[in-house]
Design a protein around this motif. Structure first.
Motif, PDB file in Angstrom:
ATOM      1  N   VAL A   1      -0.704  -0.999  -4.541  1.00  0.00           N
ATOM      2  CA  VAL A   1      -1.884  -0.133  -4.642  1.00  0.00           C
ATOM      3  C   VAL A   1      -1.427   1.256  -4.208  1.00  0.00           C
ATOM      4  O   VAL A   1      -0.761   1.389  -3.175  1.00  0.00           O
ATOM      5  N   ILE A   2      -1.752   2.276  -4.994  1.00  0.00           N
ATOM      6  CA  ILE A   2      -1.345   3.635  -4.609  1.00  0.00           C
ATOM      7  C   ILE A   2      -2.577   4.308  -4.018  1.00  0.00           C
ATOM      8  O   ILE A   2      -3.618   4.428  -4.679  1.00  0.00           O
TER       9      ILE A   2
ATOM     10  N   TYR B   1      -5.415   5.693  -6.324  1.00  0.00           N
ATOM     11  CA  TYR B   1      -4.876   6.319  -7.541  1.00  0.00           C
ATOM     12  C   TYR B   1      -4.651   5.304  -8.657  1.00  0.00           C
ATOM     13  O   TYR B   1      -4.639   5.650  -9.826  1.00  0.00           O
ATOM     14  N   GLY B   2      -4.381   4.074  -8.258  1.00  0.00           N
ATOM     15  CA  GLY B   2      -4.111   3.065  -9.283  1.00  0.00           C
ATOM     16  C   GLY B   2      -3.431   1.862  -8.679  1.00  0.00           C
ATOM     17  O   GLY B   2      -3.130   1.843  -7.474  1.00  0.00           O
ATOM     18  N   ILE B   3      -3.239   0.834  -9.519  1.00  0.00           N
ATOM     19  CA  ILE B   3      -2.593  -0.404  -9.056  1.00  0.00           C
ATOM     20  C   ILE B   3      -1.462  -0.720 -10.029  1.00  0.00           C
ATOM     21  O   ILE B   3      -1.629  -0.644 -11.237  1.00  0.00           O
TER      22      ILE B   3
ATOM     23  N   ASP C   1       0.884  -1.167   0.000  1.00  0.00           N
ATOM     24  CA  ASP C   1       0.000   0.000   0.000  1.00  0.00           C
ATOM     25  C   ASP C   1       0.922   1.216   0.000  1.00  0.00           C
ATOM     26  O   ASP C   1       1.494   1.574   1.033  1.00  0.00           O
ATOM     27  N   VAL C   2       1.083   1.811  -1.172  1.00  0.00           N
ATOM     28  CA  VAL C   2       1.987   2.966  -1.285  1.00  0.00           C
ATOM     29  C   VAL C   2       1.153   4.232  -1.111  1.00  0.00           C
ATOM     30  O   VAL C   2       0.280   4.542  -1.918  1.00  0.00           O
ATOM     31  N   LYS C   3       1.411   4.914  -0.017  1.00  0.00           N
ATOM     32  CA  LYS C   3       0.606   6.095   0.302  1.00  0.00           C
ATOM     33  C   LYS C   3       1.159   7.329  -0.381  1.00  0.00           C
ATOM     34  O   LYS C   3       2.381   7.486  -0.483  1.00  0.00           O
ATOM     35  N   VAL C   4       0.262   8.222  -0.772  1.00  0.00           N
ATOM     36  CA  VAL C   4       0.695   9.469  -1.384  1.00  0.00           C
ATOM     37  C   VAL C   4      -0.059  10.655  -0.781  1.00  0.00           C
ATOM     38  O   VAL C   4      -1.252  10.568  -0.512  1.00  0.00           O
ATOM     39  N   GLY C   5       0.675  11.723  -0.537  1.00  0.00           N
ATOM     40  CA  GLY C   5       0.034  12.937  -0.017  1.00  0.00           C
ATOM     41  C   GLY C   5       0.759  13.496   1.181  1.00  0.00           C
ATOM     42  O   GLY C   5       1.831  13.001   1.578  1.00  0.00           O
ATOM     43  N   ASP C   6       0.166  14.492   1.771  1.00  0.00           N
ATOM     44  CA  ASP C   6       0.774  15.243   2.870  1.00  0.00           C
ATOM     45  C   ASP C   6       1.236  14.359   4.038  1.00  0.00           C
ATOM     46  O   ASP C   6       2.278  14.610   4.635  1.00  0.00           O
ATOM     47  N   GLY C   7       0.457  13.314   4.349  1.00  0.00           N
ATOM     48  CA  GLY C   7       0.796  12.489   5.511  1.00  0.00           C
ATOM     49  C   GLY C   7       1.684  11.315   5.159  1.00  0.00           C
ATOM     50  O   GLY C   7       1.876  10.414   5.974  1.00  0.00           O
ATOM     51  N   ALA C   8       2.220  11.285   3.922  1.00  0.00           N
ATOM     52  CA  ALA C   8       2.984  10.118   3.475  1.00  0.00           C
ATOM     53  C   ALA C   8       4.421  10.494   3.157  1.00  0.00           C
ATOM     54  O   ALA C   8       4.759  11.669   3.032  1.00  0.00           O
ATOM     55  N   PHE C   9       5.254   9.483   3.004  1.00  0.00           N
ATOM     56  CA  PHE C   9       6.631   9.642   2.554  1.00  0.00           C
ATOM     57  C   PHE C   9       6.658  10.279   1.176  1.00  0.00           C
ATOM     58  O   PHE C   9       7.429  11.189   0.884  1.00  0.00           O
TER      59      PHE C   9
END
Ligand code: URA
Length: 434
Positions: free
Chosen positions: A235-236, A430-432, A199-207
């Motif tokens: 999974v993004i 966002y996508g896989i 689970d690849v996180k994206v955004g302000d609270g992520a790496f």
């Protein structure tokens, strides 16, 4: 072979051979190569990058630097799940019993958290008596019989990563895609998984702060998986606002239980279904995401996932009466509402700051020595896109300290952006990347 030559070659943009990568990883782990030379190499890698073959070699060199767990005593395909880290992320607690109740073995190694809230083990210690200490035979036996067991990091998994990560942390070389990808994948591979869902996180609270960076990291990790024979899917997902509503240990456990009862927040359930579907497919139990999703939803509707969760907590010594009645969980002394100061729509919630506010309340560890207060944290009442009137409650603070609660109130208000014109459509998924 001389470390000096490796540094020069990488500095000049050349490709390192498998032997050279093994040489520096082994030498550094054994203390034969000094920090300053490895720092220089890491900085060269940071600027000149590594290709996918070098990244896979670096991953395997770190895997081979320590113990590799042998899960061959466990029947079936072992699928592991890993999140790159976010705020209010209790997916593991929801997802693992859902998947296990479909007969898919979940043999999980987890850690304690250094960050906004505790790690999965800290959260599970919300159940009185719950323990991750058990002999290897019991761990294997639990996975074979009830399909789920969770242990603390045993043995010496990827010690090279531990040393390199600590050095990267102080030399400005953390945020390189090859270095992050190899660091994460080395630990997952050493922990014995056949297949991995990330689970690849994206955004302000992520790496990863941007969609492009998150996809790049996802592709790199999936490529490593392919190169070393572990089926890997990424999974993004959005971390521009906390996941679900709860941030804090007992609070997140309660939310996970509610989700298993079919009464949880929509985004948390949706992410669990998306990640879970990929796990079910990798385990060979479904042919497509639609079929897998139906199977997973059914584990909630039928109550099987909740029963599996109870069985798991009980098997590791935890008291389960709180699962039937979450009011029995320990509560913070003060539950303080935070009220909106103007009307409009929630445009943003600064996730990272909200995570830090929860940590300051005592929900997370600022240093390895900090003691977590399991009962405290924040429960959001409004999320991005919600309409609010002045005076509406946007969040509740759970605190054991009145002064800290008062400070948290102002900090939360500062980190909720309420506007008249809402223009911030961000997807949950966002996508896989396969
Ligand atoms: N998490 C890891 O385990 N390693 C990194 O390099 C970054 C995040």
């Amino acid at each position: 072979m001389r470390m000096y030559d490796l540094i020069l070659r990488k500095r000049n943009g050349e490709e390192l051979t498998t032997e050279e990568i093994n040489f520096f990883v082994n030498g550094y782990t054994k203390g034969e190569i000094p920090d300053y030379q490895v720092s220089a190499l890491l900085m060269s890698i940071f600027f000149k990058k590594m290709n996918s073959r070098e990244t896979a070699d670096l991953t395997m060199a770190m895997v081979n630097s320590g113990d590799i767990l042998d899960l061959s005593m466990i029947d079936g395909v072992k699928v592991d799940k890993h999140s790159t880290g976010g705020v209010g992320d209790s997916t593991t607690l929801v997802l693992t019993p859902m998947v296990a109740s479909l007969g898919i073995p979940v043999a999980k190694m987890s850690g304690r958290g250094l960050g906004h809230t505790g790690g999965t083990i800290d959260k599970l210690e919300s159940f009185k008596g719950f323990s991750v200490e058990m002999p290897k035979e019991k761990f294997m036996n639990n996975v074979n019989t009830i399909k789920i067991a969770l242990a603390g990091q045993t043995g010496d998994l990827a010690p090279a990563d531990k040393k390199l990560y600590a050095l990267r942390d102080v030399t400005g070389t953390v945020d390189n895609v090859s270095l992050i990808a190899s660091s994460i994948m080395s630990k997952k591979i050493a922990a014995g998984a056949d297949s991995i869902v990330l689970d690849v996180k994206v955004g302000d609270g992520a790496f990863m702060k941007t969609k492009e960076a998150a996809f790049e990291l996802a592709h790199e990790m999936v490529e490593i998986g392919k190169n070393v024979g572990r089926n890997t899917i990424a999974v993004i997902s959005d971390m521009d606002q906390p996941l679900g509503l709860a941030i804090g240990n007992i609070l997140e456990v309660e939310e996970a239980i509610n989700t298993l009862k079919g009464q949880g927040p929509e985004d948390l359930l949706e992410l669990c279904l998306t990640l879970g579907s990929q796990m079910v497919i990798l385990a060979g139990k479904a042919k497509n995401p639609e079929e897998a999703r139906d199977m997973l939803l059914n584990t909630i509707k039928s109550g099987e996932a909740l029963e599996k969760f109870k069985e798991f907590i009980k098997a590791q010594g935890g008291e389960t009466d709180v699962i039937d009645d979450t009011n029995k969980f320990e509560k913070a002394k003060y539950i303080v509402p935070v009220k909106a100061e103007n009307s409009g729509v929630v445009e943003r919630i600064n996730s990272q700051k909200i995570g830090l506010i929860a940590m300051e309340l005592g929900a997370g560890r600022a240093t390895k020595e900090s003691i977590i207060d399991l009962a405290v944290g924040i429960v959001l009442n409004k999320k991005r896109g919600d309409h609010v009137e002045e005076g509406d409650i946007i969040a509740y603070i759970h605190s054991n300290d009145e002064t800290k609660a008062e400070k948290a109130k102002n900090d939360i208000l500062d980190n909720y952006v309420i506007t008249k014109e809402y223009n911030n459509e961000i997807p949950l998924i966002y996508g896989i990347v396969r």
